[in-house]
Scaffold this motif. Structure first.
Motif, PDB file in Angstrom:
ATOM      1  N   PHE A 163       3.060  37.744  14.891  1.00 53.15           N
ATOM      2  CA  PHE A 163       2.500  37.308  16.174  1.00 53.15           C
ATOM      3  C   PHE A 163       2.579  35.784  16.278  1.00 53.15           C
ATOM      4  O   PHE A 163       2.846  35.095  15.296  1.00 53.15           O
ATOM      5  CB  PHE A 163       1.051  37.759  16.299  1.00 53.15           C
ATOM      6  CG  PHE A 163       0.906  39.238  16.389  1.00 53.15           C
ATOM      7  CD1 PHE A 163       1.226  39.913  17.552  1.00 53.15           C
ATOM      8  CD2 PHE A 163       0.451  39.964  15.299  1.00 53.15           C
ATOM      9  CE1 PHE A 163       1.098  41.291  17.633  1.00 53.15           C
ATOM     10  CE2 PHE A 163       0.319  41.336  15.371  1.00 53.15           C
ATOM     11  CZ  PHE A 163       0.639  42.001  16.551  1.00 53.15           C
ATOM     12  N   THR A 191       0.357  33.753  16.376  1.00 55.93           N
ATOM     13  CA  THR A 191      -0.624  33.104  15.512  1.00 55.93           C
ATOM     14  C   THR A 191      -0.142  32.990  14.071  1.00 55.93           C
ATOM     15  O   THR A 191      -0.825  32.393  13.246  1.00 55.93           O
ATOM     16  CB  THR A 191      -1.922  33.914  15.509  1.00 55.93           C
ATOM     17  OG1 THR A 191      -1.589  35.276  15.220  1.00 55.93           O
ATOM     18  CG2 THR A 191      -2.624  33.861  16.836  1.00 55.93           C
ATOM     19  N   GLU A 201       0.144  35.560  12.139  1.00 51.92           N
ATOM     20  CA  GLU A 201      -0.255  36.769  11.439  1.00 51.92           C
ATOM     21  C   GLU A 201       0.686  37.898  11.826  1.00 51.92           C
ATOM     22  O   GLU A 201       1.452  37.776  12.769  1.00 51.92           O
ATOM     23  CB  GLU A 201      -1.692  37.150  11.820  1.00 51.92           C
ATOM     24  CG  GLU A 201      -2.710  36.232  11.208  1.00 51.92           C
ATOM     25  CD  GLU A 201      -3.930  36.078  12.093  1.00 51.92           C
ATOM     26  OE1 GLU A 201      -3.765  36.062  13.330  1.00 51.92           O
ATOM     27  OE2 GLU A 201      -5.032  35.965  11.543  1.00 51.92           O
ATOM     28  N   GLY A 219      -7.705  43.313   9.565  1.00 47.78           N
ATOM     29  CA  GLY A 219      -6.756  42.262   9.920  1.00 47.78           C
ATOM     30  C   GLY A 219      -5.527  42.196   9.036  1.00 47.78           C
ATOM     31  O   GLY A 219      -4.734  41.271   9.148  1.00 47.78           O
ATOM     32  N   CYS A 220      -5.310  43.183   8.168  1.00 42.77           N
ATOM     33  CA  CYS A 220      -4.175  43.100   7.244  1.00 42.77           C
ATOM     34  C   CYS A 220      -2.901  43.654   7.869  1.00 42.77           C
ATOM     35  O   CYS A 220      -1.836  43.556   7.276  1.00 42.77           O
ATOM     36  CB  CYS A 220      -4.487  43.822   5.942  1.00 42.77           C
ATOM     37  SG  CYS A 220      -4.582  45.596   6.120  1.00 42.77           S
ATOM     38  N   LYS A 230      -2.602  46.950   9.492  1.00 44.95           N
ATOM     39  CA  LYS A 230      -2.464  48.410   9.505  1.00 44.95           C
ATOM     40  C   LYS A 230      -2.148  48.908  10.908  1.00 44.95           C
ATOM     41  O   LYS A 230      -1.195  49.665  11.126  1.00 44.95           O
ATOM     42  CB  LYS A 230      -3.773  49.069   9.017  1.00 44.95           C
ATOM     43  CG  LYS A 230      -4.273  48.554   7.695  1.00 44.95           C
ATOM     44  CD  LYS A 230      -5.556  49.236   7.275  1.00 44.95           C
ATOM     45  CE  LYS A 230      -6.748  48.947   8.163  1.00 44.95           C
ATOM     46  NZ  LYS A 230      -7.296  47.601   8.032  1.00 44.95           N
ATOM     47  N   THR A 231      -2.974  48.478  11.868  1.00 49.18           N
ATOM     48  CA  THR A 231      -2.764  48.915  13.243  1.00 49.18           C
ATOM     49  C   THR A 231      -1.395  48.460  13.748  1.00 49.18           C
ATOM     50  O   THR A 231      -0.713  49.193  14.469  1.00 49.18           O
ATOM     51  CB  THR A 231      -3.882  48.362  14.152  1.00 49.18           C
ATOM     52  OG1 THR A 231      -5.130  48.872  13.676  1.00 49.18           O
ATOM     53  CG2 THR A 231      -3.698  48.792  15.582  1.00 49.18           C
ATOM     54  N   THR A 232      -0.983  47.270  13.337  1.00 53.92           N
ATOM     55  CA  THR A 232       0.312  46.755  13.775  1.00 53.92           C
ATOM     56  C   THR A 232       1.446  47.683  13.325  1.00 53.92           C
ATOM     57  O   THR A 232       2.348  47.987  14.107  1.00 53.92           O
ATOM     58  CB  THR A 232       0.526  45.336  13.221  1.00 53.92           C
ATOM     59  OG1 THR A 232      -0.613  44.544  13.559  1.00 53.92           O
ATOM     60  CG2 THR A 232       1.764  44.710  13.809  1.00 53.92           C
ATOM     61  N   HIS A 268      -9.819  51.576   6.624  1.00 56.35           N
ATOM     62  CA  HIS A 268     -10.180  50.480   5.730  1.00 56.35           C
ATOM     63  C   HIS A 268     -11.225  50.958   4.725  1.00 56.35           C
ATOM     64  O   HIS A 268     -11.771  50.181   3.965  1.00 56.35           O
ATOM     65  CB  HIS A 268     -10.676  49.253   6.511  1.00 56.35           C
ATOM     66  CG  HIS A 268     -11.931  49.503   7.284  1.00 56.35           C
ATOM     67  ND1 HIS A 268     -11.951  49.604   8.653  1.00 56.35           N
ATOM     68  CD2 HIS A 268     -13.189  49.691   6.878  1.00 56.35           C
ATOM     69  CE1 HIS A 268     -13.176  49.855   9.038  1.00 56.35           C
ATOM     70  NE2 HIS A 268     -13.951  49.907   7.997  1.00 56.35           N
TER      71      HIS A 268
HETATM   72  N1  ATP Z   1      -1.611  41.187  20.172  1.00 55.34           N
HETATM   73  C1  ATP Z   1      -1.843  40.336  19.152  1.00 55.34           C
HETATM   74  N2  ATP Z   1      -1.626  39.017  19.304  1.00 55.34           N
HETATM   75  C2  ATP Z   1      -1.845  38.144  18.290  1.00 55.34           C
HETATM   76  N3  ATP Z   1      -2.284  38.513  17.078  1.00 55.34           N
HETATM   77  C3  ATP Z   1      -2.518  39.810  16.865  1.00 55.34           C
HETATM   78  C4  ATP Z   1      -2.318  40.792  17.886  1.00 55.34           C
HETATM   79  N4  ATP Z   1      -2.650  42.004  17.385  1.00 55.34           N
HETATM   80  C5  ATP Z   1      -3.031  41.773  16.122  1.00 55.34           C
HETATM   81  N5  ATP Z   1      -2.964  40.474  15.801  1.00 55.34           N
HETATM   82  C6  ATP Z   1      -3.266  39.870  14.494  1.00 55.34           C
HETATM   83  O1  ATP Z   1      -2.480  40.508  13.517  1.00 55.34           O
HETATM   84  C7  ATP Z   1      -3.248  40.796  12.367  1.00 55.34           C
HETATM   85  C8  ATP Z   1      -3.172  42.272  12.040  1.00 55.34           C
HETATM   86  O2  ATP Z   1      -3.842  42.989  13.044  1.00 55.34           O
HETATM   87  P1  ATP Z   1      -4.071  44.546  12.962  1.00 55.34           P
HETATM   88  O3  ATP Z   1      -4.676  44.977  14.255  1.00 55.34           O
HETATM   89  O4  ATP Z   1      -2.816  45.214  12.556  1.00 55.34           O
HETATM   90  O5  ATP Z   1      -5.158  44.655  11.807  1.00 55.34           O
HETATM   91  P2  ATP Z   1      -5.812  45.956  11.164  1.00 55.34           P
HETATM   92  O6  ATP Z   1      -5.337  46.000   9.760  1.00 55.34           O
HETATM   93  O7  ATP Z   1      -5.566  47.143  11.988  1.00 55.34           O
HETATM   94  O8  ATP Z   1      -7.349  45.562  11.155  1.00 55.34           O
HETATM   95  P3  ATP Z   1      -8.652  46.490  11.490  1.00 55.34           P
HETATM   96  O9  ATP Z   1      -8.989  47.210  10.235  1.00 55.34           O
HETATM   97  O10 ATP Z   1      -9.686  45.457  11.803  1.00 55.34           O
HETATM   98  O11 ATP Z   1      -8.318  47.362  12.635  1.00 55.34           O
HETATM   99  C9  ATP Z   1      -4.662  40.328  12.646  1.00 55.34           C
HETATM  100  O12 ATP Z   1      -4.879  39.143  11.941  1.00 55.34           O
HETATM  101  C10 ATP Z   1      -4.706  40.098  14.126  1.00 55.34           C
HETATM  102  O13 ATP Z   1      -5.497  38.973  14.413  1.00 55.34           O
END
Ligand code: ATP
Ligand code: MG
Lengths: 273, 358
Positions: free
Chosen positions: B14, B16, B18, B40-41, B43-45, B193
């Motif tokens: 992204f 940012t 990350e 924030g690691c 997973k959802t991405t 998580h």
């Molecule tokens: N649309 C976006 N724009 C910018 N940064 C993003 C976006 N979506 C996610 N991130 C960043 O990417 C990183 C991974 O996000 P992700 O949603 O995959 O985390 P996660 O492992 O699913 O966390 P959680 O357990 O809190 O759901 C995070 O640091 C988040 O801030």
């Protein structure tokens, strides 16, 4: 405390606001209604209503009011909904710019906006000088002018309402619809529209009531005949000094608004069930 | 067995900075693979990339034989259960479930039959006419699961579907999900998580950290043989002790561990509480009991050694002979060493002649 005393206390507490409502609103309204049913000699009669509903000028005014209101409502709703959808689903620089600026018209005092509008669009105004008078369609002192003015006054607020309704729809609702195979069109008709149409209704109600009873814009921008009912009422009151007729016009405007209000409440109640 | 999902070199960073970097993994037909990691690691991405909600900057996603990398979500053979707000609030449960089939113009009878089948599967037969707002959170998540199942997905994606529910319900739904998964032979990519949830339902687990895969293994290996310090810290309870290293040798109590090569002057020793036994007589190490905390049918005992604090679990029966401030000797079954973040294997364990007895 006994039940009785409690009741009395309750009544005592709502009294101040009730009394001010009575003196400032209900009483004058009653008087107007009464006046609308009186002839010049102070006797009960339907004379004023007969005048309003038979006099060709008045019939034209009513028709004009309805037409202006409906056209304005439809255009405003359409544009506002379009902007709101655009803002909800886009995050480009342009969208962000619009997001930050679209409500600015709400902070411009109405009368200033109207004079600005007149200076810009009248037949010897800015635009006319720029593109030549013969190329500018007649906007001033015409129904087009009032509708444009209504757009200026109402689009920001309506857009704001709709933006908040649309942003209340979670992304996952739309994404899960995509996930099961819905196309963009299906997503709009089966999800976005049903989940925002209640707010559309609220917006329509506000719009209708605001435009039906508007005065300043039609007074300054609209044609001299036909007139909108707000302007016509003011003329009957302070130019012709026909208080009875003015009152009956007011009552008719009130009934129009009440009708829309009723439809709104009715549809809300139906939803509740 | 056949590979059902193949993710290759998946990268999405992204603005940012990350995101996820160079992710590679495969899921076999009928397998439940879990993505586990702190908030924030990424997973959802990863899940959203597979579902098609993120256009990836790099990488390939292959389902069965088909490369789906450039397909939009509505065309992908995947179905997703989202982290929250799953159901469509303006539709009844029936309509929620039937919508995808109506899109495909299936016959009314067939739709009815399938919806009934799905409702039976999740044991909510009587909810068809209700609106989502009239259901409990757990019921809503089950309906969401049913809705995803009705798509007959080649891969089912679940993003912390139970995280908003209370512990007991989470436990029940986890069991139910596992049951449905094995009954229908579903291929699932599951995100959580919660390490307990991951250990209990997965065939394999991917532990993630800041957009990278730390370890991919069976739950048992992840627990017993963490490959990195991060995994050791993240999964289960673990004691960590810093010990100095000299001449490729490090000692804990009267055990000396030999390493083939080391670069740093310190190692981290990781010891599971259940690998520590308190005993009378001869042991590896001397300790004094600092605290005893009863936790039901067992107790957590805190031990103080010359190198640091250790925690262990003791059964209720054995507790009677232990008292705070007692000197005890302890036996270590298994110790794992980490140099920095990486696991380092010792080549020899040697018992020193100094005998420890209490
Ligand atoms: N649309 C976006 N724009 C910018 N940064 C993003 C976006 N979506 C996610 N991130 C960043 O990417 C990183 C991974 O996000 P992700 O949603 O995959 O985390 P996660 O492992 O699913 O966390 P959680 O357990 O809190 O759901 C995070 O640091 C988040 O801030
Ligand atoms: Mg997440």
């Amino acid at each position: 405390m006994s039940k009785r005393k409690e009741n009395l206390l309750g009544i005592a507490m709502v009294m101040p606001s009730f009394i001010s409502l009575l003196i400032l609103v209900i009483w004058p309204v009653m008087i107007s209604i009464k006046e609308s049913f009186m002839n010049g000699e102070g006797q009960f009669s339907f004379e004023n209503y007969i005048y309003v509903f038979t006099e060709p000028m008045m019939l034209n005014n009513i028709k004009h009011t309805v037409v202006v209101t409906l056209i304005s409502c439809i255009i405003v709703l359409f544009i506002s909904y379009f902007i709101a959808i655009y803002l909800r689903f886009t995050s480009s620089k342009i969208a962000n710019f619009i997001r930050k600026t679209y409500f600015i018209p709400m902070f411009v005092p109405g009368i200033i906006a109207i004079y600005g509008f007149i200076n810009t669009y009248r037949d010897n105004g800015w635009i006319a000088r720029l593109i030549g008078q013969e190329n500018l369609p007649v906007l001033m002192y015409d129904i087009k002018g009032v509708v444009m003015m209504n757009m200026w006054f109402n689009i920001p607020f309506t857009t704001m309402l709709l933006v908040s309704a649309l942003s209340a729809i979670p992304d996952s609702v739309i994404e899960s619809a995509k996930d099961v195979g819905a196309t963009k069109l299906k997503i709009f008709w089966k999800f976005i529209f049903p989940l925002s149409y209640k707010t559309m209704l609220v917006a329509t109600t506000f719009l209708f009531m605001g435009i039906v009873g508007s005065f300043t814009a039609p007074f300054l921008v609209d044609s001299n005949a036909p007139q909108m009912l707000g302007v016509s009422m003011q003329q009957h009151f302070s130019v012709y000094h026909e208080f009875g007729q003015a009152s009956s016009i007011a009552v008719i405007m009130f009934i129009m608004s009440a009708g829309i209000g009723y439809l709104y409440i009715h549809s809300m109640m139906k939803e509740e069930k | 067995m056949d590979i059902q999902l193949d993710v290759k070199n998946l990268t999405h960073v992204f603005k940012t900075g990350e995101g996820i970097r160079d992710i590679n993994f495969q899921i076999k037909q009928g397998e439940l693979l879990t993505l586990l990691g702190p908030s924030g690691c990424g997973k959802t991405t990863i899940l959203r990339s597979v579902g098609g909600f993120i256009q990836n900057q790099q990488g390939k996603i292959i389902v069965g034989q088909e490369d789906i990398t450039s397909l939009s979500p509505e065309k992908r053979p995947t179905a997703m259960v989202f982290q929250s707000y799953n159901l469509w609030p303006h539709m009844t449960v029936f309509d929620n479930l039937a919508f995808s089939m109506k899109l495909k113009k299936m016959s009314k009878d067939h739709i009815n039959e399938r919806v009934q089948w799905a409702l039976r599967l999740i044991r909510l037969e009587n909810t068809a006419k209700k609106y989502p707002s009239e259901l409990s959170g757990g019921q809503q998540q089950r309906i969401a699961l049913a809705r995803a199942l009705l798509l007959n997905p080649k891969v089912l994606l679940l993003d912390e579907p139970f995280s908003a529910l209370d512990a007991k319900l989470r436990y029940e739904l986890r069991e139910e999900l596992r049951e449905i998964q094995s009954k229908e032979n579903l291929t699932m990519l599951f995100v959580t998580h919660d390490q307990e949830e991951a250990l209990s339902i997965s065939d394999r687990i991917i532990v993630m950290n800041k957009g990278d895969i730390e370890q991919m293994d069976s739950p048992r290996s992840i627990y017993n043989e963490p490959n990195t310090l991060f995994v050791a810290k993240f999964i289960g309870k673990m004691n960590f002790i810093e010990i100095p290293i000299a001449d490729h040798k490090a000692s804990i109590g009267n055990n000396m561990y030999h390493f083939s090569h080391t670069n740093s002057s310190k190692l981290t020793a990781a010891i599971r509480p259940e690998d520590i036994t308190i005993q009378e007589g001869k042991g590896d190490w001397l300790a004094s009991i600092k605290k005893i905390m009863i936790l039901g049918h067992y107790a957590e005992v805190t031990l103080e050694t010359e190198d640091g604090i250790l925690k262990t679990f003791v059964e209720k029966r054995k507790l009677e002979s232990l008292h705070v401030h007692d000197q005890v000797s302890i036996l270590l079954q298994d110790v794992r060493f980490f140099e920095g973040n990486d696991w380092i294997k010792y080549i020899k364990k040697e018992e020193l002649p100094t005998c420890i007895t209490v």
